[in-house]
Design a protein around this motif. Structure first.
Motif, PDB file in Angstrom:
ATOM      1  N   ALA A  63       0.816  -1.224   0.000  1.00 35.83           N
ATOM      2  CA  ALA A  63       0.000   0.000   0.000  1.00 35.83           C
ATOM      3  C   ALA A  63       0.845   1.268   0.000  1.00 35.83           C
ATOM      4  O   ALA A  63       0.561   2.218   0.722  1.00 35.83           O
ATOM      5  CB  ALA A  63      -0.975  -0.007   1.194  1.00 35.83           C
ATOM      6  N   GLU A  64       1.861   1.290  -0.836  1.00 36.10           N
ATOM      7  CA  GLU A  64       2.774   2.443  -0.871  1.00 36.10           C
ATOM      8  C   GLU A  64       2.429   3.456  -1.965  1.00 36.10           C
ATOM      9  O   GLU A  64       2.780   4.625  -1.856  1.00 36.10           O
ATOM     10  CB  GLU A  64       4.218   1.954  -1.062  1.00 36.10           C
ATOM     11  N   VAL A  65       1.813   2.979  -3.045  1.00 37.61           N
ATOM     12  CA  VAL A  65       1.647   3.873  -4.209  1.00 37.61           C
ATOM     13  C   VAL A  65       0.227   3.835  -4.797  1.00 37.61           C
ATOM     14  O   VAL A  65       0.025   4.135  -5.967  1.00 37.61           O
ATOM     15  CB  VAL A  65       2.687   3.537  -5.319  1.00 37.61           C
ATOM     16  N   ARG A 121      -0.403   3.807   6.003  1.00 37.54           N
ATOM     17  CA  ARG A 121      -0.403   4.260   4.603  1.00 37.54           C
ATOM     18  C   ARG A 121      -1.794   4.214   3.981  1.00 37.54           C
ATOM     19  O   ARG A 121      -1.980   4.586   2.828  1.00 37.54           O
ATOM     20  CB  ARG A 121       0.579   3.418   3.787  1.00 37.54           C
ATOM     21  N   LEU A 122      -2.758   3.706   4.721  1.00 38.15           N
ATOM     22  CA  LEU A 122      -4.112   3.611   4.189  1.00 38.15           C
ATOM     23  C   LEU A 122      -4.895   4.852   4.579  1.00 38.15           C
ATOM     24  O   LEU A 122      -4.584   5.510   5.561  1.00 38.15           O
ATOM     25  CB  LEU A 122      -4.806   2.365   4.760  1.00 38.15           C
ATOM     26  N   ALA A 123      -5.884   5.176   3.789  1.00 44.19           N
ATOM     27  CA  ALA A 123      -6.774   6.283   4.122  1.00 44.19           C
ATOM     28  C   ALA A 123      -8.112   5.950   3.488  1.00 44.19           C
ATOM     29  O   ALA A 123      -8.147   5.272   2.464  1.00 44.19           O
ATOM     30  CB  ALA A 123      -6.224   7.588   3.543  1.00 44.19           C
ATOM     31  N   PRO A 124      -9.193   6.390   4.099  1.00 41.80           N
ATOM     32  CA  PRO A 124     -10.487   6.052   3.509  1.00 41.80           C
ATOM     33  C   PRO A 124     -10.548   6.556   2.062  1.00 41.80           C
ATOM     34  O   PRO A 124     -10.240   7.719   1.803  1.00 41.80           O
ATOM     35  CB  PRO A 124     -11.499   6.802   4.385  1.00 41.80           C
ATOM     36  N   ASN A 125     -10.848   5.669   1.154  1.00 38.08           N
ATOM     37  CA  ASN A 125     -10.967   6.049  -0.258  1.00 38.08           C
ATOM     38  C   ASN A 125     -11.917   5.054  -0.904  1.00 38.08           C
ATOM     39  O   ASN A 125     -11.736   3.849  -0.742  1.00 38.08           O
ATOM     40  CB  ASN A 125      -9.596   6.005  -0.939  1.00 38.08           C
ATOM     41  N   LYS A 126     -12.900   5.563  -1.607  1.00 39.56           N
ATOM     42  CA  LYS A 126     -13.951   4.693  -2.163  1.00 39.56           C
ATOM     43  C   LYS A 126     -13.441   3.790  -3.276  1.00 39.56           C
ATOM     44  O   LYS A 126     -14.148   2.923  -3.756  1.00 39.56           O
ATOM     45  CB  LYS A 126     -15.092   5.557  -2.688  1.00 39.56           C
ATOM     46  N   ARG A 127     -12.209   4.029  -3.718  1.00 36.69           N
ATOM     47  CA  ARG A 127     -11.669   3.213  -4.821  1.00 36.69           C
ATOM     48  C   ARG A 127     -10.485   2.353  -4.385  1.00 36.69           C
ATOM     49  O   ARG A 127      -9.778   1.815  -5.218  1.00 36.69           O
ATOM     50  CB  ARG A 127     -11.286   4.138  -5.976  1.00 36.69           C
TER      51      ARG A 127
END
Ligand SMILES: Cc1cc2nc3c(=O)[nH]c(=O)nc-3n(C[C@H](O)[C@H](O)[C@H](O)COP(=O)(O)O)c2cc1C
Length: 340
Positions: A63-65, A121-127
């Motif tokens: 989950a880096e990029v 490195r994660l963040a809420p994102n619908k995709r």
């Protein structure tokens, strides 16, 4: 730009090239997603994407990029596979480029930094979807999946249970009798979250196995199936010297077998669950054919290694042309419309 870089990257061992690519992408500012034809908007399992063309798991294991990859025009990105504990994976070399075949063989074995290291490195994102797996030495693999789901449920738009890597001994066995228990444990582990759960299956399944997976999927709270992971098969057409390396084969030689197995699932599922097609997709025609064979969306990885990061946008644009040519007003309208 990629045309200039490719010969340099291809001179390096594939894993070194991949590592450098990830570091270079990390340094890039995240770009805005290119504007795409609104006809490509894709909705299924409570999700909504601007394009049905997604990045398959394994490119961005840690989950880096994922933001940068969304910026290249993927409609959605799946990171992972992440396991509860960090893991080295198999001895190197463990990725082989089969350039003559537009293919790759890998036997990485879930090398990743582990769930906890990826969380910041994660963040809420619908995709953004998160693919989880089990540690090789785990005494209770179902518990590993449950822990993965519990940990990432607050951060993921969807979670994929990857039980189809051929590189963790025995993992594909979870596609058999233990599947109902796994699916129940994973659904339960979401707690208060209703994050959709997908199951990623192998292409190397016979008709009875396909039937049993469909029954278990329909009886559970699963939101969809990803079809498929890499194959253990070695088509006689392979020309590369690496053709007999151990591991999972991906890319062009997987295209027809992955389409055939998707079709088998599609016939049994009869629209009751969305299917995501993966395996050997390298063009708008491939993506369109997979949608018409029953996929609500598609994912790719290997073709991007050969064609570069412009590929998702090229496929999306070509796909909208094909859909419009044939009079479809949406992606959903084209799903499963191929004639037998
Ligand atoms: C180098 C490599 C690593 C992969 N790692 C993963 C992984 O960690 N988890 C997973 O679910 N699939 C993994 N895959 C499988 C891909 O997500 C995809 O299902 C498969 O490669 C077929 O698509 P493609 O032909 O477009 O590559 C990996 C594939 C490759 C080539």
């Amino acid at each position: 730009m990629f045309k200039l870089l490719r010969p340099l990257l291809f001179r390096l061992d594939p894993e070194t090239a991949h590592g450098l690519t990830i570091r270079a992408l990390e340094a890039l500012p995240a770009r805005k997603h290119p504007a795409l034809d609104p006809l490509l908007e894709t909705r299924f399992a409570g999700l909504a994407f601007p394009s049905p063309v997604g990045l398959a798991a394994g490119f961005d294991k840690n989950a880096e990029v994922w933001r940068q990859m969304l910026g290249f025009g993927f409609g959605f990105v799946e990171v992972g596979t992440l396991t509860p504990l960090p893991q080295q994976g198999n001895p190197k070399p463990r990725i082989f480029r089969l350039a003559e075949d537009a293919a790759v063989i890998n036997r990485l074995g879930f090398n990743n930094g582990g769930l906890q290291a990826a969380l910041p490195r994660l963040a809420p994102n619908k995709r953004l979807g998160i693919n989880v797996g089990a540690n090789k030495d785990s005494a209770d693999r179902i518990a590993d999946y449950a822990l993965g789901v519990r940990t990432v449920a607050p951060h993921a738009a969807w979670i994929t249970l990857n039980i189809s890597s051929p590189n963790t001994p025995g993992l594909r066995g979870l596609q058999g009798d233990a599947l109902p228990e796994l699916l129940a444990a994973a659904a339960e582990a979401r707690g208060a979250h209703d994050t959709p759960l997908f199951l990623k299956v192998a292409p190397d399944l016979d008709d009875t196995q396909v039937g049993a997976i469909c029954d278990a999927a329909l009886a559970s709270k699963l939101a969809g199936l990803i079809i498929s992971n890499t194959t253990l098969a070695r088509p006689a057409t392979l020309r590369s010297v690496h053709a007999s390396e151990t591991g999972g084969l991906s890319g062009a030689p997987l295209r027809d077998p992955a389409t055939a197995i998707l079709r088998q699932f599609s016939r049994r599922i009869e629209g009751r669950l969305p299917l995501i097609g993966a395996g050997g997709i390298s063009s708008a025609e491939d993506a369109y054919a997979r949608i018409r064979a029953g996929a609500s969306a598609v994912q790719l990885y290997t073709a991007m290694l050969y064609e570069g990061p412009g590929l998702p946008t090229r496929i999306a644009k070509g796909l909208s042309t094909l859909l419009r040519r044939d009079g479809f007003r949406s992606v959903a309208e084209a799903v499963g419309t191929e004639s037998d």
